[in-house]
Design a protein around this motif. Structure first.
Motif: not given
Length: 394
Positions: A353-361
């Protein structure tokens, strides 16, 4: 091999951390509430746009009703405190659905479906702000869907049967039991071989997994106590025979193909297709049956060996959905190993979740494909409970 390694990734080395799990739930809830738009609801995530644009989706699987249900359930379970009362929004979605249904570019008007149509929206509204008009429309939806030829959970009568059972649990009104029985009798009649034949998206398929096939149908029939004892015994006997017949076994592991048709034989190890969903859906069936128990343990072992899914942390085809297989096996066996494995997947899901949130903003705001569903899984790992969202308890 019984799974495709390219669909999976190495498990995180982070140890289970209760405080981090609680913080992750709080972060997901805060981002989700902040992202709501009064006009557009929650904007679809780029990963949910593979089949085209999604405008103002209200239904349970991808839309606002599912998100609201997840937020409400997290608060009800003591995992968070919400920043607003979502009952007005939930009610407005139910009021608006008949004239502004979801997926207007591909569907010809409203549909009664649990996950993709009116039934799920009404169930959520009724949970937050019950009203008689909701019950009238929902009962009509259950009856209207009784002969849906898809014979599966997402679009068909098993989904609306579940809605009827939930309403019977809430109200005790025999009309819901009667509506459930009409659909159950028809579904039983359609169970002519070991698997149902689904007419799904214009294709005839014999599907094994819970979202569109056998495991979901058996789960709904077995859920609660509406099935008479003789038919329940026959359900368990036939279900165990079917699972055994179609299991692929090797080295103490068990896997199931998405369907019997050659075009759907690709290896998938996720909740909607493959061992994780079979285990999570049927682990409560015939609790004393050793043959079924051994088969479910083999499916859980395969899910663990395959590892977290590269697709992300979500319920339907992500790490959280797979982790429910471990929670279910912990409940069935009492073996703490399965809870440890569930919590290991939880830590990995938090990272995803953290990685995806950072990637897609931005977060991914949906029940079945997004962060709120993952938050519910984290709650299950915190409390060591295996209640699967919407299916076990609504």
């Amino acid at each position: 091999m019984l799974f495709d390694p390219s669909r999976h990734e190495p498990l995180t080395e982070l140890a289970w951390d209760e405080s981090r799990a609680r913080a992750a739930i709080a972060d997901i809830v805060a981002r989700t509430e902040a992202a709501f738009d009064d006009q557009e609801l929650w904007h679809a995530h780029p990963l949910d746009l593979e089949d085209g644009p999604l405008n103002r989706v209200a239904s349970l699987y991808l839309g606002a009703s599912g998100v609201i249900w997840a937020l409400h359930t997290l608060e009800r379970g003591g995992a968070t405190e919400l920043g607003r009362d979502w009952s007005v929004v939930a009610t407005s979605l139910a009021e608006a659905y008949p004239t502004t249904p979801d997926f207007q570019d591909i569907l010809d008007g409203p549909v009664p479906s649990l996950w993709m149509g009116e039934a799920g929206i009404l169930l959520v509204a009724h949970a937050l702000a019950p009203a008689t008009w909701q019950e009238v429309r929902l009962l009509a939806a259950v009856h209207a869907n009784a002969a849906n030829p898809s014979w599966e959970l997402m679009w068909g009568s098993p989904g609306t049967m579940l809605a009827a059972q939930v309403m019977y649990e809430r109200t005790g009104d025999e009309r819901w039991r009667d509506a459930w029985s009409i659909s159950a009798d028809r579904l039983w009649d359609e169970w002519r071989d070991d698997l149902w034949l689904q007419n799904l998206y214009g294709k005839p398929l014999h599907i094994l997994g819970p979202a569109h096939g056998f495991a979901g149908n058996v789960l709904v029939l077995a859920r609660g106590d509406l099935l008479d004892p003789a038919r329940r015994s026959e359900l368990e006997r036939r279900a165990i025979a079917t699972l055994t017949r179609h299991a692929e076994r090797a080295d103490g592991l068990a896997q199931w193909s998405p369907s019997l048709e050659p075009s759907s034989k690709e290896r998938r190890t996720q909740w909607c297709h493959g061992a994780p969903g079979i285990v999570a859906s049927l682990a409560a069936l015939a609790p004393g049956d050793e043959e079924l128990g051994e088969l479910l343990l083999a499916g859980g072992a395969l899910t663990w060996q395959a590892g977290p899914l590269r697709k992300g942390a979500n319920l339907c085809h992500g790490t959280a959905g797979n982790g429910y297989a471990f929670l279910k096996l912990h409940e069935r066996t009492g073996d703490e190993l399965w809870l440890e494995r569930a919590r290991a997947f939880a830590m990995h899901a938090i990272e995803q979740v953290d990685v995806a949130t950072a990637r897609y903003g931005r977060g991914r705001h949906s029940l079945w494909t997004g962060d709120p569903g993952t938050a519910l899984y984290l709650q299950g790992c915190l409390t060591a409970t295996s209640v699967f969202p919407t299916l076990d308890r609504f």
